[in-house]
Write an enzyme that holds these catalytic residues in place. Structure first.
Site: not given
Ligand code: GLY
Length: 578
Positions: A486, A440, A400
Site C-alpha cells: 500500500g 485507490d 501487491t
Molecule cells: N494498490 C496499491 C497501489 O497501487 O499502490
C-alpha cells in the site's frame, strides 16, 4: 558465539552464497535458507527475485536459456497470478521500469487499471453523498477497473522479448492444469478473508471447497486459469479486451451483488501508456521510477532529496537522528503527495515543481532542527500550470507483489504488480480474480470545497504508491528494487535505498532490516529488537510511535562486479541466479 554455531554458519555460508540456478529443488531450499540467514545470493549472468519460488523458478528457466528480463517477467507473472492470487494477477494492473542495455535508455510503462467511462466522482458514495466504508466499496463489481496486466505482459514482450510467447505461458498453464501446492501464506490469507471470499459462489468454490478454507500443502488445480492461458497463448492479450472473455468480465462486474459500471467499450479502448521516467540525482546515483499516476517515484524522490543535505552516511542506522530525518522527510513528501499527485492525464501534477532544487531546499531546511516536526502541510511548489487542490482523503490497504530481474544481456526490469486488496474484488472470471483498484481513488471528491486530485473521473487511473525503481550510477544500473505494501511501499523503498546506498548494507541486509515508516504523523516501527531500542528514542524526539508487525515484500538485485539478490524474509519469495 559458540564454536558449533560458528561452524554451522560457515558451512551454511559456503552452501548458500554463490549462484543458485534454475531447475533444482535443492536450490530453492538453499535460496530460502539464504534469505532467512540474511545472506545475499550471488551470481554473474542473470538473476530474478520475486514473491513465490514457483514464479521465480519459471522466470529463472527462461533466463537460463538466454531469455530477456521481459520474457522472464511474463513467465513469472503468469505463475504469480496462479500461486499468489491474493496479490497480483491477470485481472489486475502493474507498473514496469525497464533499463535497456543496448540503448542505455530507461522506459516506464503504465499498466494501471482504469475507471469505466460511466464512473462518476460519486462512485464510492451512498445516495446521500456519504463515502462508503472500505469493504462496502471493495467487494463486488463497483471497485473493478479495466484489467491491465495481460496487455502489459504482451507490450513488454513485444518490445523486449525474444522467447516464444506460448512457451512463456506454458509453465503456468501446466501448473494450473496439474495443480500446485497451496503455500502457507495463501492458506493464511484465505482463512483470514474467508467471510468475504464466500460472497461470490465461484470464488467460494475455488478457495473454500466444501465451505472450508484450503489448507497449506493441499494440491490446487485451476482448469479455468489453464484455459485462459491457453487462449492467451494462442490469441494474445486481446482476448481480455474483446470477445467471449471480455463479455464474461463485464457480465461478472455488472451482475455482482455490489454491481459496477464497467462496459465492453472500456475494455476495448484500454491502452498501456509509456510515461516519462521520474528520476532524481541522489549523491552519485540517479534513482528512477514510475511517475503519475503512481506517486511512487515522485514521493521516494522527494524523500531522498529532503534528506540528502544531511549526512545520513555519517549518522548511521543506529542514530535516532537518522530516523528523525527520514521520518519527517517522509511526512513532508506525503503531504505533497496527498495534495498534488494523481493521474496527470486529468490533473496538472506539478512534477517539475515538486522536484525543483530550490523548492526541495526550502522543504529540506524544515528538517534542520533536532526534534520531530509538529504539524506538517503540503508545500507550494512552482506550478507547471495553475492548480488549486484540496487535501487528500484516500484509503489504502496493503497487498501487491514485486518482481526484480536482471538478464544475461544486461537489461534490468523492476515491476510492481497488484490486484489491490487481498483477493481484489473477490470476483473471479476465467480462473483469475478481478481487481478492486478503483478504491485507490479518493471516495470523496472535494475537501473544504477544493477538488481532490485523486477523485474518481471517467477514464482516469487511480493514484498508486507502487514504486518499481532502478538506480543508475554513471548511466549503468546498480540496483533494482520494489515492494508491495500500500502507501507504505514508498517508505519501504526509500528506507532500503538509504540502507544500501548510504549505510553500505548489502541488498539482503537492507531488505531484511526492521522497517520504520512515518507517513502521516505516527512513526510505525516494526516489532523487532532494533525497533524496541529505537522506539523510546523516537518518542523522546517528539514522535508518536507505534510498534507493530510490518510486512514489506521487497525484492531486489544489486549490480556491481557481479549480481547480488535479496528477498524479503517476511514473505515467501526467493532469489535465483547464475
Ligand atoms: N494498490 C496499491 C497501489 O497501487 O499502490
Amino acid at each position: 558465539m559458540n564454536r558449533l554455531k560458528l561452524l554451522f554458519l560457515t558451512i551454511l555460508t559456503l552452501i548458500t552464497s554463490g549462484p543458485l540456478a534454475a531447475g533444482d529443488q535443492a536450490n530453492r531450499a538453499k535460496a530460502l535458507i539464504a534469505k532467512q540467514q540474511g545472506i545475499a545470493v550471488e551470481a554473474q549472468r542473470w538473476m530474478i527475485s520475486a514473491a513465490n519460488p514457483l514464479a521465480v523458478e519459471a522466470g529463472a528457466q527462461v533466463l537460463a536459456k538466454g531469455g530477456s528480463a521481459a520474457d522472464a517477467m511474463v513467465a513469472a507473472q503468469a505463475v504469480l497470478g496462479l500461486v499468489e492470487p491474493q496479490s497480483s494477477g491477470l485481472g489486475g494492473g502493474a507498473f514496469l521500469v525497464w533499463y535497456d542495455a543496448a540503448s542505455g535508455q530507461m522506459t516506464t510503462l503504465d499498466g494501471r487499471e482504469t475507471a469505466p467511462l460511466a464512473a462518476t466522482p460519486r462512485l464510492f458514495q451512498d445516495d446521500n453523498g456519504k463515502p462508503l466504508s472500505f469493504f462496502e466499496a471493495v467487494v463486488g463489481g463497483r471497485s473493478v477497473g479495466v484489467p491491465a496486466t495481460p496487455l502489459l505482459m504482451q507490450e513488454a514482450h513485444a518490445r523486449w522479448g525474444n522467447a516464444s510467447w506460448p512457451e512463456l505461458l506454458e509453465p503456468a498453464r501446466k501448473l494450473a492444469q496439474d495443480g500446485f501446492v497451496v503455500s502457507e501464506r495463501l492458506a493464511r490469507s484465505i482463512k483470514l478473508d474467508a467471510e468475504r471470499l464466500a460472497i461470490a459462489p465461484d470464488t467460494a468454490a475455488y478457495f473454500l471447497p466444501d465451505g472450508q478454507p484450503l489448507q497449506a500443502g493441499e494440491i490446487l488445480k485451476n482448469p479455468g486459469y489453464a484455459e485462459t492461458l491457453e487462449n492467451m497463448a494462442k490469441n494474445g492479450a486481446a482476448v481480455f479486451y474483446s470477445g467471449p472473455l471480455a463479455k464474461k468480465i463485464v457480465a461478472r462486474v455488472q451482475s455482482a451483488a455490489n454491481p459496477g459500471v464497467l462496459e465492453l467499450v472500456d475494455l476495448a479502448i484500454y491502452r498501456i501508456k509509456e510515461r516519462p521516467a521520474v528520476c532524481v540525482d541522489y549523491h552519485a546515483n540517479q534513482v528512477c521510477g514510475m511517475g503519475p499516476p503512481s506517486s511512487g517515484a515522485l514521493t521516494v524522490g522527494q524523500i531522498l532529496k529532503l534528506v540528502e543535505p544531511y549526512d545520513l552516511a555519517a549518522l548511521g542506522k543506529d542514530s535516532a537522528q537518522s530516523w528523525r530525518l527520514i521520518g519527517d522527510a517522509t511526512r513532508l513528501a506525503f503531504a505533497d503527495r496527498g495534495r498534488y499527485m494523481a493521474d496527470m492525464d486529468f490533473v496538472p501534477v506539478p512534477v517539475r515543481g515538486l522536484l525543483d532544487a530550490g523548492y526541495l531546499a526550502t522543504r529540506s531546511g524544515l528538517l534542520g532542527t533536532d526534534k520531530a516536526l509538529g504539524k506538517v502541510a503540503a508545500g507550494q511548489p512552482e506550478y507547471d500550470h495553475g492548480v488549486l487542490l484540496g487535501e487528500d482523503i484516500s484509503i489504502e490497504f496493503p497487498s501487491t507483489s514485486h518482481i526484480s530481474i536482471v538478464d544475461s544481456h544486461g537489461n534490468a526490469l523492476s515491476m510492481t504488480t497488484t490486484v489491490e486488496n487481498i483477493f481484489g474484488s473477490r470476483l473471479m472470471v476465467g480462473g483469475f480474480l478481478l481487481n478492486n483498484e478503483l478504491t485507490d481513488f479518493s471516495f470523496t471528491s472535494h475537501n473544504n470545497g477544493w477538488p481532490i486530485a485523486n477523485r474518481v473521473e471517467p477514464g482516469k487511473r487511480p493514484r498508486s504508491s507502487m514504486s518499481p525503481t532502478i538506480v543508475l550510477r554513471d548511466g549503468k544500473p546498480v540496483l533494482v528494487i520494489g515492494s508491495p505494501g500500500g502507501s507504505r511501499i514508498i517508505g519501504f523503498v526509500a528506507q532500503t535505498l538509504i540502507a544500501h546506498l548510504d549505510w553500505g548494507m548489502d541488498i539482503q541486509q537492507a531488505i531484511s532490516m526492521p522497517r520504520l515508516v512515518n507517513r502521516f504523523g505516527t512513526y510505525e516501527v516494526e516489532d523487532s529488537a532494533f525497533g524496541t531500542v529505537m522506539a523510546p528514542q523516537l518518542e523522546a524526539l517528539g514522535f508518536k510511535v507505534k510498534q507493530k508487525a510490518i510486512t514489506s515484500g521487497l525484492h531486489g538485485i544489486s549490480i556491481g562486479k557481479g549480481l547480488k539478490g535479496g528477498a524479503d524474509p517476511r514473505r515467501e519469495g526467493i532469489v535465483l541466479g547464475q
